[in-house]
Design an enzyme around this catalytic site. Structure first.
Site, PDB file in Angstrom:
ATOM      1  N   ASN A  50       0.848  -1.199   0.000  1.00 15.48           N
ATOM      2  CA  ASN A  50       0.000   0.000   0.000  1.00 15.48           C
ATOM      3  C   ASN A  50       0.881   1.246   0.000  1.00 15.48           C
ATOM      4  OD1 ASN A  50       0.542   0.840   2.846  1.00 15.48           O
ATOM      5  ND2 ASN A  50      -0.253  -1.219   3.201  1.00 15.48           N
TER       6      ASN A  50
ATOM      7  N   ASP B 122      -4.219 -10.015  12.798  1.00 13.08           N
ATOM      8  CA  ASP B 122      -4.414  -8.625  13.224  1.00 13.08           C
ATOM      9  C   ASP B 122      -3.459  -8.350  14.395  1.00 13.08           C
ATOM     10  OD1 ASP B 122      -5.299  -6.232  14.446  1.00 13.08           O
ATOM     11  OD2 ASP B 122      -7.227  -6.465  13.410  1.00 13.08           O
TER      12      ASP B 122
HETATM   13  O1  PMT Z   1       2.992   6.236   6.439  1.00 12.94           O
HETATM   14  P1  PMT Z   1       2.435   7.565   5.983  1.00 12.94           P
HETATM   15  O2  PMT Z   1       2.608   7.791   4.494  1.00 12.94           O
HETATM   16  O3  PMT Z   1       2.980   8.699   6.813  1.00 12.94           O
HETATM   17  O4  PMT Z   1       0.853   7.550   6.212  1.00 12.94           O
HETATM   18  C1  PMT Z   1       0.341   7.464   7.509  1.00 12.94           C
HETATM   19  C2  PMT Z   1      -0.827   6.478   7.590  1.00 12.94           C
HETATM   20  C3  PMT Z   1      -2.001   7.007   6.777  1.00 12.94           C
HETATM   21  C4  PMT Z   1      -0.417   5.094   7.078  1.00 12.94           C
HETATM   22  C5  PMT Z   1      -1.171   6.364   9.128  1.00 12.94           C
HETATM   23  O5  PMT Z   1      -1.516   7.622   9.627  1.00 12.94           O
HETATM   24  C6  PMT Z   1      -2.300   5.368   9.367  1.00 12.94           C
HETATM   25  O6  PMT Z   1      -3.469   5.668   9.251  1.00 12.94           O
HETATM   26  N1  PMT Z   1      -1.917   4.116   9.725  1.00 12.94           N
HETATM   27  C7  PMT Z   1      -2.855   2.988   9.880  1.00 12.94           C
HETATM   28  C8  PMT Z   1      -3.168   2.427   8.515  1.00 12.94           C
HETATM   29  C9  PMT Z   1      -4.108   1.233   8.575  1.00 12.94           C
HETATM   30  O7  PMT Z   1      -3.734   0.175   8.205  1.00 12.94           O
HETATM   31  O8  PMT Z   1      -5.261   1.485   9.096  1.00 12.94           O
HETATM   32  P2  PMT Z   1      -6.456   0.351   9.234  1.00 12.94           P
HETATM   33  O9  PMT Z   1      -7.640   1.180   9.487  1.00 12.94           O
HETATM   34  O10 PMT Z   1      -6.463  -0.566   8.074  1.00 12.94           O
HETATM   35  O11 PMT Z   1      -6.001  -0.466  10.504  1.00 12.94           O
HETATM   36  C10 PMT Z   1      -6.438  -0.158  11.814  1.00 12.94           C
HETATM   37  C11 PMT Z   1      -5.344  -0.404  12.822  1.00 12.94           C
HETATM   38  O12 PMT Z   1      -5.061  -1.800  12.941  1.00 12.94           O
HETATM   39  C12 PMT Z   1      -4.037   0.259  12.525  1.00 12.94           C
HETATM   40  O13 PMT Z   1      -3.496   0.707  13.738  1.00 12.94           O
HETATM   41  C13 PMT Z   1      -3.180  -0.857  11.922  1.00 12.94           C
HETATM   42  O14 PMT Z   1      -1.793  -0.666  12.182  1.00 12.94           O
HETATM   43  C14 PMT Z   1      -3.694  -2.049  12.684  1.00 12.94           C
HETATM   44  N2  PMT Z   1      -3.656  -3.334  11.949  1.00 12.94           N
HETATM   45  C15 PMT Z   1      -4.396  -3.489  10.819  1.00 12.94           C
HETATM   46  C16 PMT Z   1      -4.406  -4.717  10.179  1.00 12.94           C
HETATM   47  C17 PMT Z   1      -3.619  -5.765  10.714  1.00 12.94           C
HETATM   48  N3  PMT Z   1      -3.589  -6.950  10.112  1.00 12.94           N
HETATM   49  N4  PMT Z   1      -2.895  -5.583  11.821  1.00 12.94           N
HETATM   50  C18 PMT Z   1      -2.894  -4.373  12.455  1.00 12.94           C
HETATM   51  O15 PMT Z   1      -2.205  -4.199  13.469  1.00 12.94           O
END
Ligand code: PMT
Length: 401
Positions: free
Chosen positions: A209, A306
């Protein structure tokens, strides 16, 4: 103010405020710091090297090409020596040369050759400060993680009134003291994830991504600056490891989970900023997959673990998540918070081009549990580096409350 054992490189550039730096040098030495002075030729027109040599107790460095000075302490050695570099006064010309990556005198070369923290203390005419060229250079300096102390507003040596005066020596000394001694996170252990994950399909193809890692790296830097021990578990990015941060490099979500499991044992905070791929190929190939003659390719995907949910359930620490959303920010972020079992989530709108993925800026809506209530706090829009500092201070205040 106690600066004993602290090594400070004081850089002077050309400007009338240079004469005030004699007092700053005296204050730093009195507080116990080991101070070495570097002067540009412009600075020497305003204050004599002998004055600063007498006050610092060390020979002043002013020449990149002087074989005797290089034999005593070469410029690379000097760049590695300090705990902090303070450039005061920092003229518009010096800031521009530094931002352009010039190495045309000793101080600019040190700027390029050092990995140590740097504070610029600007001093210039108010119109020069207001000029777009200077403002662009200052924004760039902030983006690159330099601290900017000042300027102050008031009457200037040239008779103008406005923003551009160097802040006073006692204020600079206070900021140096704050830099070394204001460490509210001292004794805390933070574990962070940042960047994308890369899920292999075959040796040349993968699922990933647009995360650049900037947000997570900025948070790691802010937590380390405030005194925390920081382990940053990072997917593949093109960023340098922040100062005083231990980085563990991984590629896939499964590798990231394994690294988190190992790192989080004694952590106080786990903050998940990584954009983890929700899926990976069920089977990856060790050889490049050849194009078939028929009209398609079926790729079977399976869900990745996750990581944040695992930490919330299994690790004994305060867990902070991020939510990258393109719509229904609040609703989706709150649902994610509940689903993952965490107490704080920072939602950002990744449909916007001015913030989020890849940008130097971000804006967060932080949802958190406090005294049995779900509350909200808005942070930014601002540079990710500034936002990260505010977020870290905010998390710290919530944990303490
Ligand atoms: O890296 P940059 O270019 O500076 O951009 C920053 C960002 C947009 C990536 C950052 O601010 C951000 O939003 N990071 C989280 C991105 C994400 O994957 O969001 P999500 O809504 O899909 O996931 C929710 C949370 O669960 C996140 O904390 C993620 O790290 C975590 N997760 C998700 C899936 C997974 N399998 N394991 C996880 O730990």
């Amino acid at each position: 103010m106690n600066l004993s054992q602290k090594k400070i490189l004081l850089g002077l550039t050309g400007g009338i405020a240079a004469y005030k730096v004699a007092d700053l040098c005296r204050q730093l030495v009195k507080a116990g710091a080991d101070v070495r002075v570097v002067m540009t030729s412009g600075a020497k027109a305003f204050i004599s090297p002998l004055t600063l040599q007498a006050l610092s107790g060390n020979a002043v460095h002013d020449d990149l090409l002087d074989p005797n000075a290089e034999a005593a302490m070469g410029h690379i050695e000097l760049a590695k020596w300090p705990d902090l570099i303070v450039i005061a006064p920092a003229s518009a010309d010096f800031i521009a040369r530094a931002m352009a990556g010039m190495a045309d005198d000793l101080l600019a070369t040190l700027y390029l050759a050092t990995a140590k923290p740097i504070a610029l203390v600007p001093a210039m005419n108010q119109q020069m400060w207001a000029n777009t060229a200077t403002q662009d250079n200052i924004s760039l300096a902030k983006k690159r993680g330099l601290q900017i102390w000042g300027p102050a507003s008031g009457e200037q040596a040239c008779g103008d009134v406005g923003l551009g005066r160097m802040i006073e020596p006692f204020e600079i000394a206070q900021k140096v003291d704050e830099f070394f001694n204001h460490k509210p996170l001292k004794g805390q252990h933070w574990v962070l994830t940042a960047g994308p994950t890369v899920e292999k399909i075959d040796p040349v193809r993968y699922l990933t991504n647009r995360s650049s890692g900037k947000m997570g790296y900025a948070i790691a830097q802010a937590a380390a600056n405030l005194g925390a021990k920081v382990i940053l578990i990072s997917g593949p990015v093109s960023l340098a490891c922040p100062l005083n941060v231990e980085r563990v490099s991984v590629e896939s979500a499964e590798q990231m989970l394994a690294a988190v499991k190992e790192a989080v044992a004694n952590a106080d905070i786990f903050l998940a900023c990584a954009a983890v791929s929700d899926y990976r190929a069920k089977q990856s190939s060790d050889r490049k997959m050849k194009k078939q003659d028929d009209n398609g390719l079926q790729l079977e995907l399976v869900q990745n673990p996750d990581i944040l949910k695992w930490a919330a359930n299994e690790a004994d620490c305060y867990c902070v998540g991020f939510a990258a959303e393109t719509d229904n920010l609040e609703e989706y972020a709150k649902a994610k918070m509940q689903r993952k079992g965490i107490e704080m989530i920072c939602a950002n709108d990744v449909s916007r081009s001015d913030i989020g993925f890849g940008s130097d800026y971000n804006e967060l809506a932080v949802f958190y549990q406090n005294a049995g209530q779900l509350k909200q706090k808005a942070l930014g829009p601002s540079l990710k580096l500034e936002l990260a500092h505010e977020l870290v201070i905010f998390i710290h205040s919530i944990i303490k409350s």
